[in-house]
Scaffold this motif. Structure first.
Motif, PDB file in Angstrom:
ATOM      1  N   ARG A  56      73.446  14.729  39.654  1.00 23.20           N
ATOM      2  CA  ARG A  56      74.786  14.163  39.853  1.00 23.20           C
ATOM      3  C   ARG A  56      75.100  14.012  41.340  1.00 23.20           C
ATOM      4  N   ASP A  57      74.771  15.039  42.119  1.00 26.95           N
ATOM      5  CA  ASP A  57      75.010  14.968  43.565  1.00 26.95           C
ATOM      6  C   ASP A  57      74.273  13.793  44.198  1.00 26.95           C
ATOM      7  N   ASN A  60      68.083   3.509  22.540  1.00 28.75           N
ATOM      8  CA  ASN A  60      68.534   4.273  21.375  1.00 28.75           C
ATOM      9  C   ASN A  60      68.371   5.781  21.548  1.00 28.75           C
ATOM     10  N   ILE A  61      67.928   6.230  22.719  1.00 24.60           N
ATOM     11  CA  ILE A  61      67.913   7.667  23.001  1.00 24.60           C
ATOM     12  C   ILE A  61      69.358   8.115  23.230  1.00 24.60           C
ATOM     13  N   PRO A  62      69.843   9.139  22.528  1.00 18.43           N
ATOM     14  CA  PRO A  62      71.240   9.577  22.711  1.00 18.43           C
ATOM     15  C   PRO A  62      71.523   9.965  24.160  1.00 18.43           C
ATOM     16  N   ASP A  63      72.742   9.683  24.611  1.00  9.79           N
ATOM     17  CA  ASP A  63      73.113  10.002  25.993  1.00  9.79           C
ATOM     18  C   ASP A  63      73.656  11.428  26.079  1.00  9.79           C
ATOM     19  N   ARG A  64      72.793  12.393  25.855  1.00 13.17           N
ATOM     20  CA  ARG A  64      73.141  13.808  25.959  1.00 13.17           C
ATOM     21  C   ARG A  64      71.974  14.568  26.572  1.00 13.17           C
ATOM     22  N   ALA A  65      72.235  15.781  27.010  1.00 13.03           N
ATOM     23  CA  ALA A  65      71.212  16.595  27.663  1.00 13.03           C
ATOM     24  C   ALA A  65      70.077  16.915  26.696  1.00 13.03           C
ATOM     25  N   VAL A 106      66.969  12.766  32.218  1.00  7.06           N
ATOM     26  CA  VAL A 106      67.240  13.786  33.220  1.00  7.06           C
ATOM     27  C   VAL A 106      68.668  14.270  33.016  1.00  7.06           C
ATOM     28  N   GLN A 107      68.985  15.453  33.517  1.00  2.00           N
ATOM     29  CA  GLN A 107      70.291  16.055  33.276  1.00  2.00           C
ATOM     30  C   GLN A 107      71.139  16.045  34.541  1.00  2.00           C
ATOM     31  N   TRP A 108      72.411  15.740  34.373  1.00  2.00           N
ATOM     32  CA  TRP A 108      73.319  15.626  35.512  1.00  2.00           C
ATOM     33  C   TRP A 108      73.305  16.871  36.388  1.00  2.00           C
ATOM     34  N   ASP A 109      73.384  18.039  35.781  1.00  2.00           N
ATOM     35  CA  ASP A 109      73.572  19.272  36.544  1.00  2.00           C
ATOM     36  C   ASP A 109      72.273  20.035  36.767  1.00  2.00           C
ATOM     37  N   GLN A 124      54.668  12.651  32.437  1.00  2.00           N
ATOM     38  CA  GLN A 124      55.984  12.930  33.001  1.00  2.00           C
ATOM     39  C   GLN A 124      56.907  11.818  32.525  1.00  2.00           C
ATOM     40  N   GLY A 125      57.347  11.924  31.261  1.00  2.00           N
ATOM     41  CA  GLY A 125      58.128  10.861  30.649  1.00  2.00           C
ATOM     42  C   GLY A 125      59.621  11.072  30.681  1.00  2.00           C
ATOM     43  N   GLN A 126      60.078  12.090  31.416  1.00  2.00           N
ATOM     44  CA  GLN A 126      61.514  12.344  31.527  1.00  2.00           C
ATOM     45  C   GLN A 126      62.069  11.470  32.647  1.00  2.00           C
ATOM     46  N   VAL A 127      62.252  10.186  32.347  1.00  2.00           N
ATOM     47  CA  VAL A 127      62.594   9.200  33.377  1.00  2.00           C
ATOM     48  C   VAL A 127      63.811   8.365  33.004  1.00  2.00           C
ATOM     49  N   LEU A 128      64.562   8.779  31.986  1.00  2.00           N
ATOM     50  CA  LEU A 128      65.750   8.033  31.588  1.00  2.00           C
ATOM     51  C   LEU A 128      66.978   8.545  32.332  1.00  2.00           C
ATOM     52  N   HIS A 129      67.888   7.623  32.636  1.00  2.00           N
ATOM     53  CA  HIS A 129      69.142   7.974  33.304  1.00  2.00           C
ATOM     54  C   HIS A 129      69.937   8.952  32.431  1.00  2.00           C
ATOM     55  N   PRO A 130      70.701   9.871  33.038  1.00  2.00           N
ATOM     56  CA  PRO A 130      71.435  10.862  32.233  1.00  2.00           C
ATOM     57  C   PRO A 130      72.396  10.257  31.220  1.00  2.00           C
ATOM     58  N   LYS A 131      73.020   9.124  31.538  1.00  2.00           N
ATOM     59  CA  LYS A 131      74.034   8.557  30.650  1.00  2.00           C
ATOM     60  C   LYS A 131      73.830   7.082  30.335  1.00  2.00           C
ATOM     61  N   GLN A 132      73.167   6.365  31.196  1.00  2.00           N
ATOM     62  CA  GLN A 132      73.031   4.924  31.012  1.00  2.00           C
ATOM     63  C   GLN A 132      71.759   4.594  30.233  1.00  2.00           C
ATOM     64  N   ARG A 133      71.782   3.510  29.485  1.00  2.00           N
ATOM     65  CA  ARG A 133      70.689   3.147  28.577  1.00  2.00           C
ATOM     66  C   ARG A 133      69.600   2.387  29.330  1.00  2.00           C
ATOM     67  N   ARG A 134      68.798   3.137  30.060  1.00  2.00           N
ATOM     68  CA  ARG A 134      67.736   2.540  30.871  1.00  2.00           C
ATOM     69  C   ARG A 134      66.926   3.647  31.528  1.00  2.00           C
ATOM     70  N   VAL A 135      65.837   3.256  32.202  1.00  2.00           N
ATOM     71  CA  VAL A 135      65.078   4.209  33.007  1.00  2.00           C
ATOM     72  C   VAL A 135      65.680   4.255  34.411  1.00  2.00           C
ATOM     73  N   LEU A 136      65.202   5.176  35.211  1.00  2.00           N
ATOM     74  CA  LEU A 136      65.694   5.318  36.579  1.00  2.00           C
ATOM     75  C   LEU A 136      65.306   4.104  37.418  1.00  2.00           C
ATOM     76  N   SER A 137      66.185   3.729  38.320  1.00  2.00           N
ATOM     77  CA  SER A 137      65.918   2.595  39.203  1.00  2.00           C
ATOM     78  C   SER A 137      65.105   3.042  40.413  1.00  2.00           C
ATOM     79  N   VAL A 138      64.634   2.070  41.174  1.00  2.00           N
ATOM     80  CA  VAL A 138      63.886   2.363  42.398  1.00  2.00           C
ATOM     81  C   VAL A 138      64.744   3.178  43.365  1.00  2.00           C
ATOM     82  N   ARG A 139      66.000   2.782  43.549  1.00  2.00           N
ATOM     83  CA  ARG A 139      66.864   3.496  44.492  1.00  2.00           C
ATOM     84  C   ARG A 139      67.142   4.917  44.035  1.00  2.00           C
TER      85      ARG A 139
END
Length: 393
Positions: A161-162, A246-251, A287-290, A306-321
């Motif tokens: 989150r930070d 379709n992955i739920p947006d939860r930890a 990944v988890q916010w906290d 290392q497949g833990q690459v989805l955004h904590p809340k948004q329906r997508r993988v992590l961006s380059v930035r």
């Protein structure tokens, strides 16, 4: 000074596995005053074909932790002082559970730098809090990562989150959902991700931030930037996109939470539907916010180890930035590719040493050089100061 971070490959037949030996050959040729090397912790346990003095020859005769011992023997054989340790990136202000082995070497007669003391509490991954604290080796037992007594430090760990909460949000479109669907009425923008290979999905460059800096890490990482670049993701096939959105947006959500028509049968055993391998549980994981990011790799793919690459809340993988921020790259850093695709950007980011960790190591070298300069000045011999000698090296 020579600084090296040779790639590491598990396959014994891969010729690129000798790149660390090539780096040592450059050290032997140039004989720099200082040498700093970085690599994955798996190198410490890597066996080396050979035999100890007095051991019998045989096809199964390997030296335990042989590659690590080879590095130490090569450097000491050249007359260098050597110091090595396992460092955790999170201990130096990075929101990531990345561990790396570091080697300092210095010529005889000069002071060898120390490894930096942690400035932040080490973050723990949710799946195994003890994982980040030690590396088990066949000959050394457990090697602890460098940390302060009791695990305490001056600053709290930096979280996901930070690191990324101020970046503009967006979702991927569902390939099976028409444009008129109510999904398009969501607050966040939607972008197609099931398009041609080497394409990208996400907002264009130079979009404004979603908010003002919310913490010290965001203020530092922006580095004066007023807009966001490289905030795009790689694209996948339609089925992969449908599974990701379709992955739920939860930890702790991962592929086991997919509906039956999208589930991976190859990841599930025939007995009770339990994962066949514990590594599978983080595939398509959020990944988890906290918490901290897992180790940022060179290919963002939810089906990889290392497949833990989805955004904590948004329906997508992590961006380059977002990956770049997890490694400490400032927002003013622009990545380049001759082929113009995101895979090269991710490779540059995943292969790098986190920026704050590199800064911390550089400061320790600076301490040694400044002490040498002051000592030389006190002796009235400025020309032979450690600072000038280091520049010539």
């Amino acid at each position: 000074m020579i600084v090296a971070g040779p790639p590491w490959f598990k396959s014994a037949d891969n010729p690129r596995k000798t790149l660390f030996a090539n780096a040592l050959a450059w050290v032997d040729h140039f004989r720099p005053r200082y040498f700093l090397a970085e690599n994955v912790v798996g190198l410490l346990g890597e066996k080396l074909r050979g035999r100890h003095t007095g051991a019998e020859d045989g096809p199964k005769n390997f030296i335990k932790s042989g590659y690590h011992k080879f590095i130490l023997r090569a450097l000491t054989g050249m007359g260098y002082q050597v110091r090595w340790a396992v460092l955790h990136s999170g201990a130096y202000g990075i929101p990531q559970t990345r561990r790396r082995v570091m080697y300092w070497a210095a010529q005889q007669g000069v002071k060898i730098p120390q490894f930096p003391l942690p400035t932040h509490v080490i973050p723990s991954p949710p799946h195994n809090p003890k994982l980040v604290m030690a590396v088990s080796l066949p000959t050394y037992g457990k090697v602890e990562v460098i940390q302060r007594i009791g695990g305490c430090a001056a600053l709290a760990p930096v979280t996901v989150r930070d690191a990324i909460d101020d970046l503009p949000g967006f979702h991927w479109k569902d390939p099976d959902t028409p444009e008129s669907s109510s999904r398009l009425q969501m607050k966040l923008k939607l972008y197609s991700a099931d398009i041609a290979y080497n394409s990208l999905s996400g907002p264009p460059d130079d979009v404004p931030y979603a908010s003002k800096p919310m913490n010290e890490y965001q203020r530092w990482i922006r580095n004066g930037s007023t807009t966001v670049t490289h905030h795009q993701t790689k694209c996948f096939g339609s089925m992969m996109v449908k599974r990701i959105i379709n992955i739920p947006d939860r930890a702790n959500a991962d592929h086991r939470d997919l509906p039956p028509d999208l589930a991976f049968r190859s990841f599930i055993s025939a007995h009770g539907g339990a994962p066949r391998n514990q590594e599978y549980r983080r595939l398509f994981g959020r990944v988890q916010w906290d918490r901290a990011f897992p180790t940022i790799v060179t290919d963002i793919n939810p089906t990889h180890k290392q497949g833990q690459v989805l955004h904590p809340k948004q329906r997508r993988v992590l961006s380059v930035r977002e990956c770049a921020r997890a490694q400490g790259f400032p927002d003013t850093c622009v990545f380049k590719s001759l082929r113009g695709n995101l895979k090269d950007y991710h490779r540059q980011i995943g292969n790098a040493v986190p920026i704050p960790l590199g800064i911390a190591l550089g400061r320790e070298l600076g301490v040694v050089l400044l002490k040498a300069r002051r000592s030389a000045n006190n002796d009235g011999d400025d020309e032979e100061s450690g600072w000038e000698s280091a520049e010539s090296a």
